[in-house]
Design a protein around this motif. Structure first.
Motif, PDB file in Angstrom:
ATOM      1  N   ILE A  55     -51.964  22.738  20.588  1.00 38.90           N
ATOM      2  CA  ILE A  55     -53.336  22.292  20.363  1.00 38.90           C
ATOM      3  C   ILE A  55     -53.508  20.854  20.826  1.00 38.90           C
ATOM      4  CG2 ILE A  55     -53.881  23.932  18.505  1.00 38.90           C
ATOM      5  CD1 ILE A  55     -53.531  21.643  16.528  1.00 38.90           C
ATOM      6  N   GLY A  56     -52.419  20.095  20.794  1.00 39.44           N
ATOM      7  CA  GLY A  56     -52.480  18.737  21.328  1.00 39.44           C
ATOM      8  C   GLY A  56     -52.823  18.737  22.814  1.00 39.44           C
ATOM      9  N   TYR A  57     -52.299  19.703  23.538  1.00 40.13           N
ATOM     10  CA  TYR A  57     -52.530  19.755  24.982  1.00 40.13           C
ATOM     11  C   TYR A  57     -53.988  20.040  25.328  1.00 40.13           C
ATOM     12  CZ  TYR A  57     -47.473  20.056  25.313  1.00 40.13           C
ATOM     13  OH  TYR A  57     -46.140  19.814  25.205  1.00 40.13           O
ATOM     14  N   VAL A  58     -54.675  20.792  24.461  1.00 38.74           N
ATOM     15  CA  VAL A  58     -56.064  21.101  24.795  1.00 38.74           C
ATOM     16  C   VAL A  58     -57.036  20.138  24.121  1.00 38.74           C
ATOM     17  CG1 VAL A  58     -55.636  23.515  25.306  1.00 38.74           C
ATOM     18  CG2 VAL A  58     -56.290  22.853  23.002  1.00 38.74           C
ATOM     19  N   GLY A  59     -56.533  19.081  23.521  1.00 41.17           N
ATOM     20  CA  GLY A  59     -57.411  18.026  23.046  1.00 41.17           C
ATOM     21  C   GLY A  59     -57.777  18.068  21.576  1.00 41.17           C
ATOM     22  N   ILE A  60     -57.077  18.900  20.788  1.00 45.28           N
ATOM     23  CA  ILE A  60     -57.270  18.864  19.336  1.00 45.28           C
ATOM     24  C   ILE A  60     -56.113  18.031  18.792  1.00 45.28           C
ATOM     25  CG2 ILE A  60     -57.539  20.237  17.248  1.00 45.28           C
ATOM     26  CD1 ILE A  60     -58.007  22.658  19.123  1.00 45.28           C
ATOM     27  N   GLU A  61     -56.434  17.033  17.980  1.00 48.40           N
ATOM     28  CA  GLU A  61     -55.366  16.175  17.484  1.00 48.40           C
ATOM     29  C   GLU A  61     -54.361  17.004  16.677  1.00 48.40           C
ATOM     30  OE1 GLU A  61     -58.557  15.663  17.046  1.00 48.40           O
ATOM     31  OE2 GLU A  61     -59.113  13.691  17.810  1.00 48.40           O
ATOM     32  N   PRO A  62     -53.073  16.873  16.977  1.00 44.25           N
ATOM     33  CA  PRO A  62     -52.063  17.670  16.255  1.00 44.25           C
ATOM     34  C   PRO A  62     -52.068  17.404  14.754  1.00 44.25           C
ATOM     35  CG  PRO A  62     -51.085  16.582  18.161  1.00 44.25           C
ATOM     36  CD  PRO A  62     -52.467  16.047  18.024  1.00 44.25           C
ATOM     37  N   GLU A  63     -52.607  16.240  14.338  1.00 50.40           N
ATOM     38  CA  GLU A  63     -52.629  15.932  12.898  1.00 50.40           C
ATOM     39  C   GLU A  63     -53.542  16.895  12.142  1.00 50.40           C
ATOM     40  OE1 GLU A  63     -53.661  13.125  15.076  1.00 50.40           O
ATOM     41  OE2 GLU A  63     -51.511  12.977  15.420  1.00 50.40           O
ATOM     42  N   ARG A  64     -54.419  17.556  12.867  1.00 50.30           N
ATOM     43  CA  ARG A  64     -55.339  18.477  12.193  1.00 50.30           C
ATOM     44  C   ARG A  64     -54.644  19.746  11.710  1.00 50.30           C
ATOM     45  NH1 ARG A  64     -60.576  16.798  12.873  1.00 50.30           N
ATOM     46  NH2 ARG A  64     -60.921  15.393  14.632  1.00 50.30           N
ATOM     47  N   LEU A  65     -53.458  19.970  12.188  1.00 47.09           N
ATOM     48  CA  LEU A  65     -52.670  21.107  11.705  1.00 47.09           C
ATOM     49  C   LEU A  65     -51.514  20.546  10.902  1.00 47.09           C
ATOM     50  CD1 LEU A  65     -51.945  24.088  11.647  1.00 47.09           C
ATOM     51  CD2 LEU A  65     -50.839  23.818  13.846  1.00 47.09           C
ATOM     52  N   ARG A  66     -51.468  20.933   9.644  1.00 44.80           N
ATOM     53  CA  ARG A  66     -50.443  20.327   8.803  1.00 44.80           C
ATOM     54  C   ARG A  66     -49.677  21.381   8.017  1.00 44.80           C
ATOM     55  NH1 ARG A  66     -51.065  14.678   5.762  1.00 44.80           N
ATOM     56  NH2 ARG A  66     -49.231  14.789   4.438  1.00 44.80           N
ATOM     57  N   LEU A  67     -48.383  21.258   8.049  1.00 45.73           N
ATOM     58  CA  LEU A  67     -47.523  22.177   7.302  1.00 45.73           C
ATOM     59  C   LEU A  67     -46.763  21.373   6.257  1.00 45.73           C
ATOM     60  CD1 LEU A  67     -46.063  24.962   6.999  1.00 45.73           C
ATOM     61  CD2 LEU A  67     -44.450  24.165   8.701  1.00 45.73           C
ATOM     62  N   GLU A  68     -46.854  21.812   5.010  1.00 36.51           N
ATOM     63  CA  GLU A  68     -46.127  21.118   3.943  1.00 36.51           C
ATOM     64  C   GLU A  68     -45.400  22.127   3.077  1.00 36.51           C
ATOM     65  OE1 GLU A  68     -45.678  17.939   3.199  1.00 36.51           O
ATOM     66  OE2 GLU A  68     -47.036  17.058   4.685  1.00 36.51           O
ATOM     67  N   TRP A  69     -44.278  21.704   2.570  1.00 35.63           N
ATOM     68  CA  TRP A  69     -43.562  22.545   1.599  1.00 35.63           C
ATOM     69  C   TRP A  69     -43.917  22.025   0.202  1.00 35.63           C
ATOM     70  CZ3 TRP A  69     -42.743  25.735   5.095  1.00 35.63           C
ATOM     71  CH2 TRP A  69     -41.971  25.519   6.235  1.00 35.63           C
ATOM     72  N   ILE A  70     -44.546  22.858  -0.612  1.00 34.41           N
ATOM     73  CA  ILE A  70     -44.909  22.463  -1.968  1.00 34.41           C
ATOM     74  C   ILE A  70     -44.490  23.578  -2.921  1.00 34.41           C
ATOM     75  CG2 ILE A  70     -46.842  22.010  -3.522  1.00 34.41           C
ATOM     76  CD1 ILE A  70     -48.236  20.740  -1.041  1.00 34.41           C
ATOM     77  N   SER A  71     -43.702  23.243  -3.906  1.00 35.20           N
ATOM     78  CA  SER A  71     -43.229  24.290  -4.824  1.00 35.20           C
ATOM     79  C   SER A  71     -44.224  24.492  -5.960  1.00 35.20           C
ATOM     80  CB  SER A  71     -41.853  23.917  -5.382  1.00 35.20           C
ATOM     81  OG  SER A  71     -42.014  23.046  -6.476  1.00 35.20           O
ATOM     82  N   ALA A  72     -43.994  25.532  -6.764  1.00 34.53           N
ATOM     83  CA  ALA A  72     -44.923  25.878  -7.839  1.00 34.53           C
ATOM     84  C   ALA A  72     -45.001  24.790  -8.894  1.00 34.53           C
ATOM     85  CB  ALA A  72     -44.488  27.198  -8.471  1.00 34.53           C
TER      86      ALA A  72
END
Lengths: 259, 143
Positions: free
Chosen positions: B93-110
Motif C-alpha cells: 500500500i506504500g507503493y500506491v501512495g497510502i501511508e503504511p502507518e494506516r495499516l497497523r498490526l498489534e498483539w494484544i492479549s485478553a
C-alpha cells in the motif's frame, strides 16, 4: 539462432523421443503458439515475439498428463514451470526443455536479471553477468503523495479487460477473486480504485516470476511490472524467497513459520 | 483541516485475544477514542488482503488488526501467517501512495485492556496527524 532451434526441433521430432514440441509459428504474418509434430514444417518456427509458452504447456499437460512433449523454454518459462510444479499444476518429469537464452535487447526490455534457463544445453549465449541497474530507482525516490498521483493517473486508465490476468502464466485459479463482486463492484469503469491492482499484486506475491507479460499485454499501458517487481523484491528482502529459482522452497506466505 | 473531522478506523479483532482485550477495556471503564469500528473475526489470519484493501477502498482512514501474542494463538500458528501477510501488504500500500502507518498490526492479549486503550489513543492521534485517507477523495472524484 532461429535456424539452430529449427534444426534441433526437427532432430528431436525425427528421433521420436517426444511426440510434439511447443513453439511459436508464423502463420499468415501473425505469430501464434503451435504444437509442432513430426512432419510439420519447422521452417515456420519463430522465436519472437515473447510469449509465455509455459501456460500452453500447463494446459496441454492438464488435458493429457501422459503426452510427452518438449517446450522451447526461456528463463522466465522455466521459472513459471517450477512455480507451477510446486503448486501441482504440472509434472515436469514428462516434459523436455529446450533451453533458449534471450539476447541482450530482450533481457533489457524485460528488465530480466536471469534471461536464461538453468538446463545444461542452452541454445544461444546465456548472459550471465548482465548489469541492469535499478530500473525502478526513480519510482522508489518518489514521496508517498507523488506515488499516489502517479498510480492514480495509471490506474484510472484501466478498462478492466483482465488482459493482465489472462496472460499471466502464474494465474491459474479456477475462481478468480477479481471476479468476486464482494471486492469489486460489477459494471464499474475504471474498476474500484485501487482494489483491482492491489489484489492482483498481492496475490502474485511470491508467485510472480517477473516475465513482464502483464505489462506488455495491457492495452492501457499501465506499468504493472513496477508494482509486481517491487513486491518480488520485497519477498526477497523480507523472507529471502525468490519465486521460480528453486523447486523445493515454499512461498513463505503459505507456511506457518515465523520470520 | 476541518477540526470536526474524526478518523474512521476499521478494527479486525481476534475473538480470543484482542476482542477480549477490548472488552476488558470497556468493562474496566477505560477511556479511549470511539473512532474504531470493531469487526470480530475468529482469528487474525482469517483476514485476507482483499478485506483490508476493500476497507481502505470503502473509506477507512486506517485499518487496525489485533491478534494474540506470538505463540499464544488459539489456532497455534494463525498470527504468524497474519504477520507475514501484513508485512507484505504494508509495503504494497506504500507503493500506491497510502501511508503504511494506516495499516497497523498489534498483539494484544485478553488481559491487556489498558494496552488496547493506549493503542487506540496512539493510533487515533497518528491518523489525525496524517489526515483523511487519500483514497476517499479519489473515490469522490470517480463517482
Amino acid at each position: 539462432m532461429e535456424r539452430v532451434v529449427r534444426k534441433k526441433v526437427k532432430e528431436l521430432l525425427d528421433s521420436g523421443n517426444v511426440i510434439a514440441v511447443i513453439g511459436l509459428k508464423d502463420e499468415l504474418g501473425k505469430t501464434t503458439p503451435y504444437l509442432f509434430r513430426r512432419g510439420d514444417d519447422v521452417s515456420k518456427l519463430k522465436l519472437s515475439p515473447h510469449y509465455p509458452l509455459a501456460t500452453v504447456a500447463r494446459k496441454l499437460h492438464k488435458a493429457d498428463p501422459e503426452y510427452k512433449f518438449a517446450l522451447l523454454c526461456r528463463g522466465c518459462d522455466e521459472r513459471a514451470l517450477i512455480e507451477m510444479a510446486k503448486r501441482n499444476q504440472i509434472d515436469l518429469d514428462g516434459i523436455m526443455l529446450i533451453g533458449i537464452a534471450c539476447d541482450e535487447k530482450m533481457a533489457r526490455e524485460c528488465n530480466c536479471a536471469v534471461p536464461y534457463p538453468s538446463c545444461d544445453d542452452i541454445i544461444g549465449e546465456p548472459l550471465r553477468d548482465l548489469e541492469l541497474g535499478d530500473p525502478y530507482g526513480e519510482f522508489k525516490k518518489m514521496s508517498t503523495p507523488e506515488k499516489l498521483e502517479f498510480w492514480k493517473k495509471q490506474f484510472l486508465k484501466c478498462n478492466k479487460c483482465y488482459g493482465c490476468r489472462n496472460i499471466c502464466p502464474m494465474c491459474f485459479c479456477k475462481e478468480c477473486e477479481l471476479e468476486n463482486g464482494l471486492w469489486l463492484r460489477k459494471g464499474r469503469l475504471p474498476p474500484d480504485y485501487p482494489v483491482y491492482h492491489l489484489i492482483r499484486a498481492f496475490h502474485l506475491a511470491g508467485k510472480c516470476i517477473g516475465c513482464g507479460e502483464c505489462e506488455k499485454a495491457c492495452p492501457a499501458g499501465i506499468p504493472l511490472m513496477t508494482l509486481n517487481r517491487l513486491v518480488r523484491d520485497d519477498m526477497k528482502d523480507l523472507f529471502d524467497y525468490v519465486a521460480g529459482t528453486d523447486g523445493e522452497n515454499v512461498n513463505p506466505l503459505y507456511t506457518k513459520e515465523e520470520f | 483541516m476541518d477540526s470536526e473531522w474524526e478518523p474512521k478506523i476499521v478494527g479486525f479483532l481476534c475473538n480470543w485475544c484482542c476482542y477480549a482485550g477490548a472488552d476488558m477495556a470497556g468493562t474496566s471503564r477505560m477511556q479511549y477514542p470511539p473512532n474504531i469500528r470493531v469487526i470480530r473475526v475468529m482469528c487474525s489470519s482469517r483476514l485476507n488482503a482483499e478485506m483490508i484493501i476493500k476497507a481502505f477502498q470503502a473509506g477507512a482512514d486506517a485499518v487496525f488488526i489485533g491478534g494474540c501474542h506470538p505463540g499464544d494463538c488459539h489456532y497455534v500458528d494463525g498470527n504468524y501467517r497474519t504477520k507475514k501477510r501484513v508485512d507484505v501488504l504494508k509495503r504494497l500500500i506504500g507503493y500506491v501512495g497510502i501511508e503504511p502507518e494506516r495499516l497497523r498490526l498489534e498483539w494484544i492479549s485478553a488481559a491487556e485492556g489498558e494496552e488496547f486503550a493506549k493503542t487506540m489513543r496512539e493510533l487515533c492521534d497518528e491518523i489525525k496527524n496524517l489526515g483523511p485517507s487519500p483514497l476517499k477523495q479519489i473515490a469522490e472524484e470517480m463517482v
